[in-house]
Design a protein around this motif. Sequence first.
Motif, mmCIF file in Angstrom:
data_model
loop_
_atom_site.group_PDB
_atom_site.id
_atom_site.type_symbol
_atom_site.label_atom_id
_atom_site.label_comp_id
_atom_site.label_asym_id
_atom_site.label_seq_id
_atom_site.Cartn_x
_atom_site.Cartn_y
_atom_site.Cartn_z
ATOM 1 N N VAL A 116 12.306 -6.113 -3.410
ATOM 2 C CA VAL A 116 11.726 -4.991 -3.947
ATOM 3 C C VAL A 116 12.631 -3.476 -3.901
ATOM 4 N N SER A 117 13.148 -3.171 -4.916
ATOM 5 C CA SER A 117 14.036 -1.860 -4.701
ATOM 6 C C SER A 117 13.179 -0.680 -4.284
ATOM 7 N N LEU A 118 13.870 0.475 -4.026
ATOM 8 C CA LEU A 118 13.082 1.554 -3.463
ATOM 9 C C LEU A 118 12.552 2.022 -4.787
ATOM 10 N N ARG A 119 13.345 2.091 -6.074
ATOM 11 C CA ARG A 119 12.623 2.654 -7.250
ATOM 12 C C ARG A 119 11.386 2.103 -7.637
ATOM 13 N N GLU A 120 11.596 0.668 -7.294
ATOM 14 C CA GLU A 120 10.333 -0.091 -7.875
ATOM 15 C C GLU A 120 9.092 0.247 -7.044
ATOM 16 N N ARG A 121 9.223 0.228 -5.911
ATOM 17 C CA ARG A 121 8.031 0.663 -4.878
ATOM 18 C C ARG A 121 7.596 2.187 -5.135
ATOM 19 N N ALA A 122 8.521 2.929 -5.218
ATOM 20 C CA ALA A 122 8.333 4.296 -5.463
ATOM 21 C C ALA A 122 7.535 4.606 -6.729
ATOM 22 N N VAL A 123 7.785 4.021 -7.747
ATOM 23 C CA VAL A 123 7.446 4.095 -9.279
ATOM 24 C C VAL A 123 5.899 3.292 -9.058
ATOM 25 N N ALA A 124 5.903 2.354 -8.661
ATOM 26 C CA ALA A 124 4.728 1.649 -8.554
ATOM 27 C C ALA A 124 3.549 2.320 -7.615
ATOM 28 N N LEU A 125 3.993 2.753 -6.415
ATOM 29 C CA LEU A 125 2.881 3.456 -5.645
ATOM 30 C C LEU A 125 2.584 4.732 -6.328
ATOM 31 N N PHE A 126 3.434 5.429 -7.043
ATOM 32 C CA PHE A 126 2.953 6.686 -7.606
ATOM 33 C C PHE A 126 1.959 6.651 -8.730
ATOM 34 N N GLN A 127 2.485 5.651 -9.522
ATOM 35 C CA GLN A 127 1.524 5.126 -10.554
ATOM 36 C C GLN A 127 -0.027 4.943 -10.151
ATOM 37 N N ARG A 128 0.191 4.009 -9.139
ATOM 38 C CA ARG A 128 -1.237 3.408 -8.699
ATOM 39 C C ARG A 128 -2.225 4.561 -8.088
ATOM 40 N N ALA A 129 -1.313 5.291 -7.231
ATOM 41 C CA ALA A 129 -1.995 6.707 -6.427
ATOM 42 C C ALA A 129 -2.546 7.644 -7.342
ATOM 43 N N LYS A 130 -1.722 7.744 -8.427
ATOM 44 C CA LYS A 130 -2.383 8.917 -9.478
ATOM 45 C C LYS A 130 -3.634 8.387 -10.222
ATOM 46 N N ALA A 131 -3.402 6.907 -10.632
ATOM 47 C CA ALA A 131 -4.719 6.494 -11.165
ATOM 48 C C ALA A 131 -5.851 6.327 -10.353
ATOM 49 N N PHE A 132 -5.730 6.143 -9.033
ATOM 50 C CA PHE A 132 -6.798 5.927 -8.120
ATOM 51 C C PHE A 132 -7.632 7.232 -7.806
ATOM 52 N N ARG A 133 -6.769 8.232 -7.850
ATOM 53 C CA ARG A 133 -7.163 9.641 -7.336
ATOM 54 C C ARG A 133 -7.801 9.694 -6.038
ATOM 55 N N PRO A 134 -7.130 9.238 -4.878
ATOM 56 C CA PRO A 134 -7.791 9.184 -3.610
ATOM 57 C C PRO A 134 -7.920 10.442 -2.809
ATOM 58 N N ASP A 135 -8.911 10.480 -1.895
ATOM 59 C CA ASP A 135 -9.237 11.605 -1.112
ATOM 60 C C ASP A 135 -8.305 11.621 0.078
ATOM 61 N N VAL A 136 -7.966 10.400 0.400
ATOM 62 C CA VAL A 136 -7.343 10.240 1.657
ATOM 63 C C VAL A 136 -6.349 8.711 1.310
ATOM 64 N N ILE A 137 -4.929 8.721 2.048
ATOM 65 C CA ILE A 137 -3.948 7.563 1.778
ATOM 66 C C ILE A 137 -3.736 7.284 3.089
ATOM 67 N N ASN A 138 -3.798 5.943 3.454
ATOM 68 C CA ASN A 138 -3.286 5.480 4.744
ATOM 69 C C ASN A 138 -1.935 4.805 4.558
ATOM 70 N N LEU A 139 -0.808 5.471 4.987
ATOM 71 C CA LEU A 139 0.456 4.940 4.882
ATOM 72 C C LEU A 139 1.125 3.748 5.987
ATOM 73 N N THR A 140 1.775 2.664 5.746
ATOM 74 C CA THR A 140 2.191 1.995 6.564
ATOM 75 C C THR A 140 3.043 2.496 7.695
ATOM 76 N N GLY A 141 3.948 3.233 7.471
ATOM 77 C CA GLY A 141 4.798 3.680 8.378
ATOM 78 C C GLY A 141 5.972 4.737 8.099
ATOM 79 N N TYR A 142 6.647 5.433 8.617
ATOM 80 C CA TYR A 142 7.847 6.325 8.228
ATOM 81 C C TYR A 142 8.835 5.955 7.723
ATOM 82 N N TYR A 143 8.979 4.588 7.899
ATOM 83 C CA TYR A 143 10.584 3.969 7.646
ATOM 84 C C TYR A 143 10.699 3.736 6.164
ATOM 85 N N ASP A 144 9.921 3.848 5.321
ATOM 86 C CA ASP A 144 9.960 3.516 3.842
ATOM 87 C C ASP A 144 10.080 4.899 3.156
#
Length: 388
Positions: free
Chosen positions: A75-103
């Motif tokens: 999974v390319s960086l671009r694919e991950r970034a686009v998918a995460l932004f699309q889902r995050a914007k649609a979900f409208r979270p109050d808090v996000i839990n990220l896996t780690g600093y390395y991605d």
Amino acid sequence: MRILIVHNLLWAHYKSSVFQALQRLADQQPDVTVHVLQIARNERSRAGLETVTDTHTPTYLYSYELLFDRFLEDVSLRERAVALFQRAKAFRPDVINLTGYYDPAQLLLLLWAKANGIRVVMQNESTAADHQRGGLKESFKRWVFSQCDGFFCFGNQSAEYLNGLGVAPEKILLRKNAVDNHALRTAYEQALTTRSEQQTALGLRPNNFIFVGRLIEFKNLPALLSAFAEALAQSANAADWGLLLLGDGAEKDALTKQIAALGLTDIVQILPGRPWFLVPDILALSNVLVLPSRSEPWGLVVNEAMACGLPVIVSDRCGCVPDLVRDGQNGFIFSPDQPALLTRLLLRFMNNEVNAEQMGQSGRQTIAPYAPEAVAQEMLDGFMKITA
């Protein structure tokens, strides 16, 4: 409160058990919604451990979406970034839990969240001891961590590492790591009923030490083989003890050659890796878990062994040691720089100098607070704390 969790691998069953427990807690709160974004199904190095669906496979129910049904490396960086932004914007979270600093894709999501007033909790597995630390990388991590509102850590060593990078203690919201204790224990007890028959079928000795994990360099398995060979030479009960290595990896051929050179071909067996819910079947053929790693952020196999009631011998380089291992009570701790100590600890079990059953019972008591339900409750409390 809308909670969005970004996680790398759907394969990570231990996280799925926690996510299910968190989902159940959220369902009891009318104003809490949880959703997990699983980036990929698995990674190549763990491909052989993927769950095979059958009637014995535990299933976990929680709200999630698998973004890419392939290996994480594909999974390319671009694919991950686009998918995460699309889902995050649609979900409208109050808090996000990220896996780690390395991605980098998740770091971009962190910056987007900060710009939009969304709280961020970062998961951290690293400790000060598991790699060489220093330089620009540590400075960069210090800046990344300064942007986060809270942290979920794999134990106290992980939390202390963050404190050393300037994270305030009150931002550490969780210091635990969990596996599905109940499922593991149930499978183990079932397998115990045929222990003798299975040992005979596999040509095993009545008592066995066991290592579970990938057969890779930092697991320090050559030292374990040498220590075991030395213990056999010193114990009057040598004929009753064997050693199992459960796993696959790049070091398998070298380990096989070492086993032959030490004259242990009929005493040490390398068994292929298997899905996590089948590991208790092999733990039931064993007496003591050994984890000799030179580097290990945590060591979930220690959780698994304790859940099944096995005593443990664990390297002090494993992150779980300060939290889980009580030296002389539920197991023993040693330094991988002192292989002679490992030999002496193996001999203590082989020569019946310790009460292994009592140690196993102590381990079950130790691991009880590290259940998915307990970890999920602390996660929910943490999310509530930073969004209050």
